[in-house]
Design a protein around this motif. Structure first.
Motif, PDB file in Angstrom:
ATOM      1  N   LEU A 104       0.943  -1.220  -0.259  1.00 52.92           N
ATOM      2  CA  LEU A 104       0.080   0.207   0.200  1.00 52.92           C
ATOM      3  C   LEU A 104       0.632   1.484   0.243  1.00 52.92           C
ATOM      4  CD1 LEU A 104      -2.882   1.083   0.369  1.00 52.92           C
ATOM      5  CD2 LEU A 104      -2.664   1.131   2.335  1.00 52.92           C
ATOM      6  N   ARG A 105       1.811   0.792   0.696  1.00 49.39           N
ATOM      7  CA  ARG A 105       2.465   2.612   0.879  1.00 49.39           C
ATOM      8  C   ARG A 105       3.568   2.549  -0.557  1.00 49.39           C
ATOM      9  NH1 ARG A 105       5.316   2.359   5.296  1.00 49.39           N
ATOM     10  NH2 ARG A 105       6.193   0.452   4.661  1.00 49.39           N
ATOM     11  N   GLU A 110       5.097   8.435  -4.453  1.00 48.27           N
ATOM     12  CA  GLU A 110       5.259   9.122  -5.531  1.00 48.27           C
ATOM     13  C   GLU A 110       6.766   8.260  -6.299  1.00 48.27           C
ATOM     14  OE1 GLU A 110       6.827  12.816  -4.539  1.00 48.27           O
ATOM     15  OE2 GLU A 110       4.788  14.005  -4.262  1.00 48.27           O
ATOM     16  N   ASN A 111       6.799   7.999  -7.197  1.00 52.12           N
ATOM     17  CA  ASN A 111       7.703   6.720  -7.937  1.00 52.12           C
ATOM     18  C   ASN A 111       8.216   7.827  -9.341  1.00 52.12           C
ATOM     19  OD1 ASN A 111       9.269   5.371  -9.349  1.00 52.12           O
ATOM     20  ND2 ASN A 111       7.571   3.183  -8.380  1.00 52.12           N
ATOM     21  N   ALA A 112       9.337   7.659  -9.719  1.00 47.88           N
ATOM     22  CA  ALA A 112      10.601   8.413 -10.460  1.00 47.88           C
ATOM     23  C   ALA A 112      10.368   7.534 -11.891  1.00 47.88           C
ATOM     24  CB  ALA A 112      11.589   8.967 -10.188  1.00 47.88           C
ATOM     25  N   ASP A 113       9.683   6.372 -11.706  1.00 42.80           N
ATOM     26  CA  ASP A 113       9.902   5.229 -12.650  1.00 42.80           C
ATOM     27  C   ASP A 113       9.370   5.614 -13.000  1.00 42.80           C
ATOM     28  OD1 ASP A 113      12.095   3.998 -10.943  1.00 42.80           O
ATOM     29  OD2 ASP A 113      10.759   2.183 -10.539  1.00 42.80           O
ATOM     30  N   ALA A 114       9.930   5.507 -15.094  1.00 44.62           N
ATOM     31  CA  ALA A 114       8.891   5.432 -15.327  1.00 44.62           C
ATOM     32  C   ALA A 114       7.310   4.235 -15.160  1.00 44.62           C
ATOM     33  CB  ALA A 114       9.239   5.336 -17.248  1.00 44.62           C
ATOM     34  N   PRO A 115       6.726   4.214 -15.664  1.00 52.07           N
ATOM     35  CA  PRO A 115       5.905   5.554 -16.746  1.00 52.07           C
ATOM     36  C   PRO A 115       5.237   6.381 -15.521  1.00 52.07           C
ATOM     37  CG  PRO A 115       4.128   3.435 -16.467  1.00 52.07           C
ATOM     38  CD  PRO A 115       5.368   3.012 -15.671  1.00 52.07           C
ATOM     39  N   PHE A 116       5.873   6.850 -14.550  1.00 51.35           N
ATOM     40  CA  PHE A 116       5.300   7.245 -13.150  1.00 51.35           C
ATOM     41  C   PHE A 116       5.036   9.100 -13.038  1.00 51.35           C
ATOM     42  CE2 PHE A 116       5.116   2.941 -11.755  1.00 51.35           C
ATOM     43  CZ  PHE A 116       4.240   2.382 -11.642  1.00 51.35           C
ATOM     44  N   ARG A 119       4.645  10.884 -10.181  1.00 47.03           N
ATOM     45  CA  ARG A 119       3.187  10.648  -9.331  1.00 47.03           C
ATOM     46  C   ARG A 119       3.021   9.230  -9.017  1.00 47.03           C
ATOM     47  NH1 ARG A 119      -0.809  11.058 -14.066  1.00 47.03           N
ATOM     48  NH2 ARG A 119       0.594   9.146 -14.785  1.00 47.03           N
ATOM     49  N   SER A 120       2.545   8.884  -7.783  1.00 44.06           N
ATOM     50  CA  SER A 120       2.434   7.749  -7.446  1.00 44.06           C
ATOM     51  C   SER A 120       1.326   6.533  -8.019  1.00 44.06           C
ATOM     52  CB  SER A 120       1.406   7.625  -6.412  1.00 44.06           C
ATOM     53  OG  SER A 120       0.243   7.521  -6.235  1.00 44.06           O
ATOM     54  N   PRO A 121       1.798   5.615  -8.637  1.00 45.96           N
ATOM     55  CA  PRO A 121       1.266   4.010  -9.266  1.00 45.96           C
ATOM     56  C   PRO A 121      -0.622   4.452  -9.313  1.00 45.96           C
ATOM     57  CG  PRO A 121       2.850   3.174  -8.194  1.00 45.96           C
ATOM     58  CD  PRO A 121       2.729   4.367  -7.466  1.00 45.96           C
ATOM     59  N   LEU A 122      -0.635   4.809  -7.900  1.00 49.42           N
ATOM     60  CA  LEU A 122      -2.491   4.639  -7.238  1.00 49.42           C
ATOM     61  C   LEU A 122      -2.734   5.878  -8.659  1.00 49.42           C
ATOM     62  CD1 LEU A 122      -4.948   4.152  -5.906  1.00 49.42           C
ATOM     63  CD2 LEU A 122      -4.997   5.529  -4.418  1.00 49.42           C
ATOM     64  N   ALA A 123      -1.944   6.775  -8.266  1.00 48.37           N
ATOM     65  CA  ALA A 123      -2.416   8.607  -9.232  1.00 48.37           C
ATOM     66  C   ALA A 123      -2.158   8.341 -10.515  1.00 48.37           C
ATOM     67  CB  ALA A 123      -1.722   9.673  -8.976  1.00 48.37           C
ATOM     68  N   VAL A 136       1.094  -0.373 -14.555  1.00 45.52           N
ATOM     69  CA  VAL A 136       0.859  -0.633 -13.690  1.00 45.52           C
ATOM     70  C   VAL A 136       1.206  -1.977 -13.622  1.00 45.52           C
ATOM     71  CG1 VAL A 136       0.000  -0.316 -11.144  1.00 45.52           C
ATOM     72  CG2 VAL A 136       0.265   1.840 -12.535  1.00 45.52           C
ATOM     73  N   ARG A 137      -0.470  -2.905 -14.160  1.00 48.17           N
ATOM     74  CA  ARG A 137      -0.290  -4.433 -14.121  1.00 48.17           C
ATOM     75  C   ARG A 137       1.101  -4.566 -14.653  1.00 48.17           C
ATOM     76  NH1 ARG A 137      -3.847  -8.574 -14.602  1.00 48.17           N
ATOM     77  NH2 ARG A 137      -2.677 -10.617 -14.635  1.00 48.17           N
ATOM     78  N   ARG A 138       1.465  -3.868 -15.694  1.00 40.19           N
ATOM     79  CA  ARG A 138       3.166  -4.709 -16.242  1.00 40.19           C
ATOM     80  C   ARG A 138       4.626  -4.440 -15.557  1.00 40.19           C
ATOM     81  NH1 ARG A 138       0.124  -2.412 -20.937  1.00 40.19           N
ATOM     82  NH2 ARG A 138       0.766  -0.708 -20.972  1.00 40.19           N
TER      83      ARG A 138
END
Length: 147
Positions: A104-105, A110-116, A119-123, A136-138
């Motif tokens: 959940l955390r 926030e996540n700097a990785d592509a594709p985010f 933003r957070s994966p949730l956002a 996100v699934r991939r």
């Protein structure tokens, strides 16, 4: 995740194939169980109503509350695909993280990785469309080494 949240047994997952998504009767048959599972995942993730509505493709508040009350007709192919991707994200999180709290955390940070792109994966999932749910699934599948 909330302490009251129970695990989601695989036996509750509605079984359907891509071909079934073209058949309105098959979609109707799996729609109510799919919505119940989706709502349980959203409860596990402690999502706000607007986040839930966005993940389902921007459905109206009234439609969301009807579904929550059990008044579910045949979902569209798009809506069923969104629910399927959400369940896939949950599966990926549970395979990557030993504890739901860590998953959940990650989901909400926030996540700097592509594709985010910060933003957070949730956002990413709630602010985008079907392709962002698939991103996100991939991402989680790739993290696990699944191609």
């Amino acid at each position: 995740m909330p302490p009251h949240a129970a695990a989601l047994p695989a036996s509750e997952a509605p079984a359907f194939t891509a071909a079934d998504l073209r058949d309105p009767e098959a979609r109707r048959r799996v729609s109510a169980p799919a919505v119940r599972l989706f709502l349980r995942v959203c409860d596990l993730w402690d999502l706000k109503v607007d986040e839930r509505r966005a993940m389902l493709g921007g459905i109206s508040r009234q439609t969301y509350h009807n579904w929550k009350a059990g008044q579910v007709g045949a979902l569209t192919r798009d809506q069923l695909e969104r629910i399927s991707l959400t369940l896939g994200v949950l599966k990926g999180l549970r395979l990557v993280f030993a504890e739901d709290a860590h998953a959940l955390r990650w989901l909400k940070s926030e996540n700097a990785d592509a594709p985010f792109a910060g933003r957070s994966p949730l956002a990413h999932m709630t602010e985008g469309g079907l392709s962002e749910l698939a991103d996100v699934r991939r991402y989680l599948d790739a993290w696990r080494g699944v191609k």
